[in-house]
Write a protein that holds these residues in place. Structure first.
Motif, PDB file in Angstrom:
ATOM      1  N   ALA A 120     -64.411  30.295  32.472  1.00  0.00           N
ATOM      2  CA  ALA A 120     -65.359  29.580  33.326  1.00  0.00           C
ATOM      3  C   ALA A 120     -65.627  30.417  34.565  1.00  0.00           C
ATOM      4  O   ALA A 120     -64.886  31.358  34.877  1.00  0.00           O
ATOM      5  CB  ALA A 120     -64.793  28.215  33.719  1.00  0.00           C
ATOM      6  N   LYS A 121     -66.692  30.085  35.275  1.00  0.00           N
ATOM      7  CA  LYS A 121     -66.964  30.762  36.539  1.00  0.00           C
ATOM      8  C   LYS A 121     -65.764  30.613  37.462  1.00  0.00           C
ATOM      9  O   LYS A 121     -65.174  29.544  37.558  1.00  0.00           O
ATOM     10  CB  LYS A 121     -68.202  30.164  37.206  1.00  0.00           C
ATOM     11  N   GLY A 122     -65.430  31.707  38.118  1.00  0.00           N
ATOM     12  CA  GLY A 122     -64.304  31.661  39.038  1.00  0.00           C
ATOM     13  C   GLY A 122     -62.966  31.978  38.395  1.00  0.00           C
ATOM     14  O   GLY A 122     -61.942  31.985  39.075  1.00  0.00           O
ATOM     15  N   LEU A 123     -62.969  32.278  37.085  1.00  0.00           N
ATOM     16  CA  LEU A 123     -61.717  32.642  36.401  1.00  0.00           C
ATOM     17  C   LEU A 123     -61.741  34.081  35.894  1.00  0.00           C
ATOM     18  O   LEU A 123     -60.858  34.492  35.155  1.00  0.00           O
ATOM     19  CB  LEU A 123     -61.464  31.701  35.222  1.00  0.00           C
ATOM     20  N   ILE A 124     -62.752  34.838  36.299  1.00  0.00           N
ATOM     21  CA  ILE A 124     -62.920  36.205  35.809  1.00  0.00           C
ATOM     22  C   ILE A 124     -62.510  37.201  36.884  1.00  0.00           C
ATOM     23  O   ILE A 124     -62.985  37.126  38.019  1.00  0.00           O
ATOM     24  CB  ILE A 124     -64.376  36.470  35.388  1.00  0.00           C
ATOM     25  N   ALA A 125     -61.622  38.124  36.514  1.00  0.00           N
ATOM     26  CA  ALA A 125     -61.288  39.260  37.370  1.00  0.00           C
ATOM     27  C   ALA A 125     -62.065  40.464  36.853  1.00  0.00           C
ATOM     28  O   ALA A 125     -62.135  40.687  35.644  1.00  0.00           O
ATOM     29  CB  ALA A 125     -59.790  39.542  37.341  1.00  0.00           C
ATOM     30  N   ALA A 126     -62.657  41.236  37.740  1.00  0.00           N
ATOM     31  CA  ALA A 126     -63.434  42.412  37.358  1.00  0.00           C
ATOM     32  C   ALA A 126     -62.817  43.649  37.983  1.00  0.00           C
ATOM     33  O   ALA A 126     -62.343  43.614  39.130  1.00  0.00           O
ATOM     34  CB  ALA A 126     -64.889  42.259  37.796  1.00  0.00           C
ATOM     35  N   ARG A 127     -62.836  44.756  37.214  1.00  0.00           N
ATOM     36  CA  ARG A 127     -62.231  45.988  37.729  1.00  0.00           C
ATOM     37  C   ARG A 127     -63.025  47.200  37.247  1.00  0.00           C
ATOM     38  O   ARG A 127     -63.465  47.259  36.099  1.00  0.00           O
ATOM     39  CB  ARG A 127     -60.776  46.113  37.259  1.00  0.00           C
ATOM     40  N   GLY A 128     -63.216  48.161  38.157  1.00  0.00           N
ATOM     41  CA  GLY A 128     -63.898  49.407  37.821  1.00  0.00           C
ATOM     42  C   GLY A 128     -63.633  50.443  38.889  1.00  0.00           C
ATOM     43  O   GLY A 128     -63.406  50.100  40.053  1.00  0.00           O
ATOM     44  N   GLY A 129     -63.665  51.720  38.502  1.00  0.00           N
ATOM     45  CA  GLY A 129     -63.335  52.776  39.448  1.00  0.00           C
ATOM     46  C   GLY A 129     -64.409  53.832  39.578  1.00  0.00           C
ATOM     47  O   GLY A 129     -65.177  54.092  38.639  1.00  0.00           O
ATOM     48  N   SER A 130     -64.521  54.441  40.755  1.00  0.00           N
ATOM     49  CA  SER A 130     -65.482  55.495  41.074  1.00  0.00           C
ATOM     50  C   SER A 130     -66.904  54.965  40.888  1.00  0.00           C
ATOM     51  O   SER A 130     -67.304  54.044  41.587  1.00  0.00           O
ATOM     52  CB  SER A 130     -65.203  56.720  40.203  1.00  0.00           C
ATOM     53  N   ALA A 131     -67.669  55.491  39.916  1.00  0.00           N
ATOM     54  CA  ALA A 131     -68.987  54.905  39.657  1.00  0.00           C
ATOM     55  C   ALA A 131     -68.844  53.477  39.140  1.00  0.00           C
ATOM     56  O   ALA A 131     -69.736  52.650  39.338  1.00  0.00           O
ATOM     57  CB  ALA A 131     -69.762  55.752  38.654  1.00  0.00           C
ATOM     58  N   GLY A 132     -67.709  53.182  38.503  1.00  0.00           N
ATOM     59  CA  GLY A 132     -67.414  51.802  38.122  1.00  0.00           C
ATOM     60  C   GLY A 132     -67.124  50.942  39.337  1.00  0.00           C
ATOM     61  O   GLY A 132     -67.290  49.717  39.299  1.00  0.00           O
ATOM     62  N   GLY A 133     -66.715  51.579  40.443  1.00  0.00           N
ATOM     63  CA  GLY A 133     -66.550  50.866  41.704  1.00  0.00           C
ATOM     64  C   GLY A 133     -67.885  50.505  42.316  1.00  0.00           C
ATOM     65  O   GLY A 133     -68.023  49.465  42.979  1.00  0.00           O
ATOM     66  N   LEU A 134     -68.886  51.375  42.113  1.00  0.00           N
ATOM     67  CA  LEU A 134     -70.258  51.018  42.494  1.00  0.00           C
ATOM     68  C   LEU A 134     -70.689  49.764  41.750  1.00  0.00           C
ATOM     69  O   LEU A 134     -71.284  48.843  42.336  1.00  0.00           O
ATOM     70  CB  LEU A 134     -71.196  52.179  42.157  1.00  0.00           C
ATOM     71  N   LEU A 135     -70.391  49.717  40.471  1.00  0.00           N
ATOM     72  CA  LEU A 135     -70.680  48.536  39.652  1.00  0.00           C
ATOM     73  C   LEU A 135     -70.026  47.299  40.251  1.00  0.00           C
ATOM     74  O   LEU A 135     -70.651  46.233  40.366  1.00  0.00           O
ATOM     75  CB  LEU A 135     -70.185  48.782  38.225  1.00  0.00           C
ATOM     76  N   MET A 136     -68.760  47.431  40.657  1.00  0.00           N
ATOM     77  CA  MET A 136     -68.039  46.280  41.218  1.00  0.00           C
ATOM     78  C   MET A 136     -68.692  45.805  42.514  1.00  0.00           C
ATOM     79  O   MET A 136     -68.867  44.603  42.741  1.00  0.00           O
ATOM     80  CB  MET A 136     -66.573  46.658  41.495  1.00  0.00           C
ATOM     81  N   GLY A 137     -69.054  46.760  43.376  1.00  0.00           N
ATOM     82  CA  GLY A 137     -69.687  46.380  44.631  1.00  0.00           C
ATOM     83  C   GLY A 137     -71.029  45.704  44.420  1.00  0.00           C
ATOM     84  O   GLY A 137     -71.371  44.733  45.107  1.00  0.00           O
ATOM     85  N   ALA A 138     -71.787  46.207  43.439  1.00  0.00           N
ATOM     86  CA  ALA A 138     -73.109  45.638  43.171  1.00  0.00           C
ATOM     87  C   ALA A 138     -73.004  44.214  42.642  1.00  0.00           C
ATOM     88  O   ALA A 138     -73.724  43.320  43.102  1.00  0.00           O
ATOM     89  CB  ALA A 138     -73.873  46.527  42.190  1.00  0.00           C
ATOM     90  N   VAL A 139     -72.112  43.979  41.668  1.00  0.00           N
ATOM     91  CA  VAL A 139     -72.020  42.633  41.085  1.00  0.00           C
ATOM     92  C   VAL A 139     -71.393  41.650  42.077  1.00  0.00           C
ATOM     93  O   VAL A 139     -71.676  40.446  42.029  1.00  0.00           O
ATOM     94  CB  VAL A 139     -71.248  42.643  39.748  1.00  0.00           C
ATOM     95  N   ALA A 140     -70.561  42.166  42.994  1.00  0.00           N
ATOM     96  CA  ALA A 140     -69.998  41.293  44.026  1.00  0.00           C
ATOM     97  C   ALA A 140     -71.111  40.752  44.927  1.00  0.00           C
ATOM     98  O   ALA A 140     -71.087  39.584  45.328  1.00  0.00           O
ATOM     99  CB  ALA A 140     -68.971  42.049  44.863  1.00  0.00           C
ATOM    100  N   ASN A 141     -72.091  41.594  45.241  1.00  0.00           N
ATOM    101  CA  ASN A 141     -73.228  41.149  46.055  1.00  0.00           C
ATOM    102  C   ASN A 141     -74.173  40.244  45.271  1.00  0.00           C
ATOM    103  O   ASN A 141     -74.738  39.288  45.821  1.00  0.00           O
ATOM    104  CB  ASN A 141     -74.009  42.361  46.563  1.00  0.00           C
TER     105      ASN A 141
END
Length: 339
Positions: free
Chosen positions: A215-236
């Motif tokens: 469900a929403k709010g139960l997902i942990a997301a992880r990514g590094g380097s360019a995958g960290g860009l992905l994390m920052g983008a989806v967080a916004n």
């Protein structure tokens, strides 16, 4: 010459292994290099199985993909998606022992397809412990990368077993920007199509929710380097989907980094993100750059990691991102920076 010699020896199975950009003197980065090599090998009389272990998936081109699809005897274990692979090509020769009572029968893996906003089907690899109920109560760890044409193939890792045994679902989003479905998959997730990478990842998270896994709010997301860009983008873009996000050594200050040609990688990266000297490219990058798009809203728990001596992504990027988040966010969730 080698093909004739191998045929004379009655070779039925052949492994081609490359850890460099050349093989038998052929430059694999050239358009026809690897294709020419494979075409000579598949002509070997009596050859039943040609396995390609190729460590440079970003050099694979569409002509090679078509060759592999047409020649059923070629089996690439790294990057090329096979659509005509027969069962006899996937023969278990040896299995490494996993200590601690590991039993493959306790786990289930699935390949699922999420639907992106433009209708594109996005592959999603999912693994969980057998008996798990799809009751929207299960925590998920979702990972992705989606840049430079680098694929994210599903692999076994004993480090995940502890999570799986505690009821977690582990998933990999094979998003555009990688080469998981060929070169066109990469082309659709770079430059002025980079946002596809982020919306694909969001679509994968939404698919897991819609399918009853979580469900929403139960997902942990992880990514590094360019995958960290992905994390920052989806967080916004969709902070409501995630319980926590872990951007490791993240490339989050896209505009400032790409506007500084004195940095070691900036000019080499123009073909990936675009040149900010071009107004259209600048505006597009500005629209998704994580640091430039932090807004007043609630964010999930977040852990940023970085290294002082990191030559790929400057430590100031996640440090600035954390400072901006502390200023703008409207929540009291954990916001940590590990150096």
């Amino acid at each position: 010459d080698e093909a004739g010699m191998l045929a004379g020896l009655g070779v039925k199975e052949l492994n081609l292994i490359s850890q460099d950009t050349t093989m038998y003197g052929i430059d694999l980065r050239m358009k026809d290099g690897l294709i020419r090599l494979l075409k000579s090998m598949v002509k070997i009389k009596g050859l039943e199985w040609l396995r390609l272990l190729y460590c440079y998936p970003t050099f694979i081109n569409s002509e090679l993909i078509e060759l592999v699809r047409d020649e059923e005897k070629i089996c690439n274990y790294i990057d090329v998606p096979l659509q005509h692979t027969h069962d006899h090509l996937l023969k278990l020769m040896k299995r490494q022992e996993v200590r601690g009572g590991y039993d493959t029968r306790k786990y289930v893996s699935e390949k699922r397809w999420a639907r992106a906003g433009d209708g594109t089907r996005i592959p999603l690899s999912v693994v969980y412990r057998k008996g798990l109920k799809k009751n929207r109560k299960n925590p998920v760890l979702l990972e992705g990368y989606g840049s430079y044409g680098i694929s994210y193939p599903p692999r076994f890792s004993s480090a995940r077993l502890n999570l799986l045994d505690r009821g977690f679902i582990y998933a990999i989003a094979h998003i555009r920007g990688g080469s998981d479905l060929g070169k066109h998959w990469y082309e659709q997730g770079k430059m002025l199509k980079k946002k596809n990478t982020f919306t694909d990842f969001i679509a994968c998270a939404e698919h897991l929710v819609a399918s009853g896994f979580t469900a929403k709010g139960l997902i942990a997301a992880r990514g590094g380097s360019a995958g960290g860009l992905l994390m920052g983008a989806v967080a916004n873009m969709r902070p409501d989907l995630f319980r926590c996000i872990v951007p490791n050594v993240p490339f989050v200050d896209v505009i400032n980094t790409m506007c500084d040609p004195s940095l070691p990688l900036t000019t080499q990266e123009y073909n990936e993100w675009g040149n900010p000297a071009d107004k259209r490219s600048y505006r597009y990058m500005r629209a998704y750059s994580p640091y430039d798009n932090v807004k007043k809203q609630a964010y999930p728990h977040m852990l940023f990691t970085t290294g002082i001596a990191d030559e790929q992504v400057g430590c100031w990027e996640p440090a600035k991102m954390v400072a901006r988040l502390r200023e703008m966010r409207t929540d009291d969730n954990l916001l940590l920076l590990k150096v």
